[in-house]
Design an enzyme around this catalytic site. Structure first.
Site, PDB file in Angstrom:
ATOM      1  N   TYR A 179       8.774  -0.173   2.147  1.00  7.18           N
ATOM      2  CA  TYR A 179       7.465  -0.035   1.507  1.00  7.18           C
ATOM      3  C   TYR A 179       7.508  -0.711   0.145  1.00  7.18           C
ATOM      4  O   TYR A 179       8.576  -0.990  -0.400  1.00  7.18           O
ATOM      5  CB  TYR A 179       7.028   1.428   1.406  1.00  7.18           C
ATOM      6  CG  TYR A 179       7.621   2.219   0.257  1.00  7.18           C
ATOM      7  CD1 TYR A 179       6.945   2.338  -0.954  1.00  7.18           C
ATOM      8  CD2 TYR A 179       8.841   2.872   0.386  1.00  7.18           C
ATOM      9  CE1 TYR A 179       7.479   3.078  -1.998  1.00  7.18           C
ATOM     10  CE2 TYR A 179       9.376   3.610  -0.645  1.00  7.18           C
ATOM     11  CZ  TYR A 179       8.693   3.708  -1.846  1.00  7.18           C
ATOM     12  OH  TYR A 179       9.225   4.435  -2.880  1.00  7.18           O
ATOM     13  N   CYS A 180       6.332  -0.986  -0.387  1.00 11.38           N
ATOM     14  CA  CYS A 180       6.216  -1.617  -1.698  1.00 11.38           C
ATOM     15  C   CYS A 180       5.015  -1.000  -2.404  1.00 11.38           C
ATOM     16  O   CYS A 180       4.800   0.201  -2.298  1.00 11.38           O
ATOM     17  CB  CYS A 180       6.076  -3.132  -1.565  1.00 11.38           C
ATOM     18  SG  CYS A 180       4.647  -3.652  -0.591  1.00 11.38           S
ATOM     19  N   ARG A 181       4.223  -1.778  -3.068  1.00 13.23           N
ATOM     20  CA  ARG A 181       3.038  -1.244  -3.733  1.00 13.23           C
ATOM     21  C   ARG A 181       1.855  -1.184  -2.769  1.00 13.23           C
ATOM     22  O   ARG A 181       1.194  -0.174  -2.675  1.00 13.23           O
ATOM     23  CB  ARG A 181       2.677  -2.103  -4.948  1.00 13.23           C
ATOM     24  CG  ARG A 181       1.435  -1.624  -5.687  1.00 13.23           C
ATOM     25  CD  ARG A 181       1.093  -2.535  -6.867  1.00 13.23           C
ATOM     26  NE  ARG A 181      -0.158  -2.135  -7.467  1.00 13.23           N
ATOM     27  CZ  ARG A 181      -1.352  -2.540  -7.043  1.00 13.23           C
ATOM     28  NH1 ARG A 181      -1.451  -3.366  -6.023  1.00 13.23           N
ATOM     29  NH2 ARG A 181      -2.449  -2.133  -7.648  1.00 13.23           N
ATOM     30  N   SER A 189       1.971   1.774   1.935  1.00 13.42           N
ATOM     31  CA  SER A 189       2.914   1.739   0.823  1.00 13.42           C
ATOM     32  C   SER A 189       2.545   2.700  -0.303  1.00 13.42           C
ATOM     33  O   SER A 189       1.931   3.733  -0.081  1.00 13.42           O
ATOM     34  CB  SER A 189       3.099   0.305   0.343  1.00 13.42           C
ATOM     35  OG  SER A 189       3.900  -0.405   1.268  1.00 13.42           O
ATOM     36  N   TRP A 190       2.966   2.372  -1.520  1.00 12.91           N
ATOM     37  CA  TRP A 190       2.844   3.271  -2.663  1.00 12.91           C
ATOM     38  C   TRP A 190       1.392   3.655  -2.944  1.00 12.91           C
ATOM     39  O   TRP A 190       1.090   4.817  -3.261  1.00 12.91           O
ATOM     40  CB  TRP A 190       3.496   2.637  -3.890  1.00 12.91           C
ATOM     41  CG  TRP A 190       3.411   3.465  -5.123  1.00 12.91           C
ATOM     42  CD1 TRP A 190       2.745   3.157  -6.269  1.00 12.91           C
ATOM     43  CD2 TRP A 190       4.002   4.747  -5.354  1.00 12.91           C
ATOM     44  NE1 TRP A 190       2.892   4.170  -7.189  1.00 12.91           N
ATOM     45  CE2 TRP A 190       3.665   5.157  -6.654  1.00 12.91           C
ATOM     46  CE3 TRP A 190       4.789   5.606  -4.582  1.00 12.91           C
ATOM     47  CZ2 TRP A 190       4.079   6.365  -7.206  1.00 12.91           C
ATOM     48  CZ3 TRP A 190       5.210   6.809  -5.129  1.00 12.91           C
ATOM     49  CH2 TRP A 190       4.860   7.184  -6.420  1.00 12.91           C
TER      50      TRP A 190
END
Length: 179
Positions: free
Chosen positions: A136-138, A164-165
């Site tokens: 995951y990322c932003r 994600s985030w």
């Protein structure tokens, strides 16, 4: 004397405007245009396109939803990794429980490290090629890239938490820090 490369259009204009220069202007050669006609029936072409689509579908990482991810964060396992691919300064704003950080910028080089060097550099065991790994990322873009890099390096059990985030914080009621 020096030479100047001109486009065919510019060279033609120059040649027309100055007859004395036209003898010295070399016109660039253009590649011949080739048109290929398919002799294959449309049903054959459709089969080929469907086969290409199947290969691409296999290449894409499976998408994980918030509902599927939430239980993994409550019962972490050393056999399953949740990897945050954001940069360390982004991780300071918060992260999903039980996740580890492996910045996307370091993934291409880190997946080739031996297990001991990987652990020393990142602080956790290097994932096995058949181990479940969720990236995951932003917002889900970099995590998709991380999935692609992992697949190219032989990892087979890859997931992308596409929300994600941003999705996690909105569903968990976490307010992002103000700037």
């Amino acid at each position: 004397m020096f030479r100047v490369a001109l486009s065919r259009t510019a060279a033609m204009g120059l040649a027309r405007s100055s007859p004395a220069l036209s003898a010295r202007v070399a016109l660039p050669r253009l590649a011949p245009v080739v048109r290929f006609n398919s002799t294959k029936p449309k049903s054959e072409l459709k089969k080929q396109l469907d086969a290409q689509d199947d290969l691409r579908r296999d290449w894409d990482a499976r998408i994980l939803s918030y509902e599927e991810l939430k239980p993994k964060t409550q019962q972490p396992s050393p056999d399953k990794y949740l990897i945050d691919v954001r940069e360390p300064d982004e991780v300071l704003q918060g992260s999903i429980p039980s996740s580890v950080n492996l910045p996307l910028s370091g993934i291409p080089n880190s997946l080739h490290l031996d297990a001991a060097t990987f652990k020393q550099k990142f602080g956790f065991e290097k994932p096995r090629h058949d181990q479940e790994v969720v990236f995951y990322c932003r917002s889900g873009k970099r995590s998709a890239t991380a999935c692609d890099l992992a697949k190219r390096n032989g990892y087979t059990n890859i997931f992308n938490y596409q929300g994600s985030w941003l999705d996690w914080t909105s569903r968990e009621g976490i307010k992002p820090p103000s700037s």
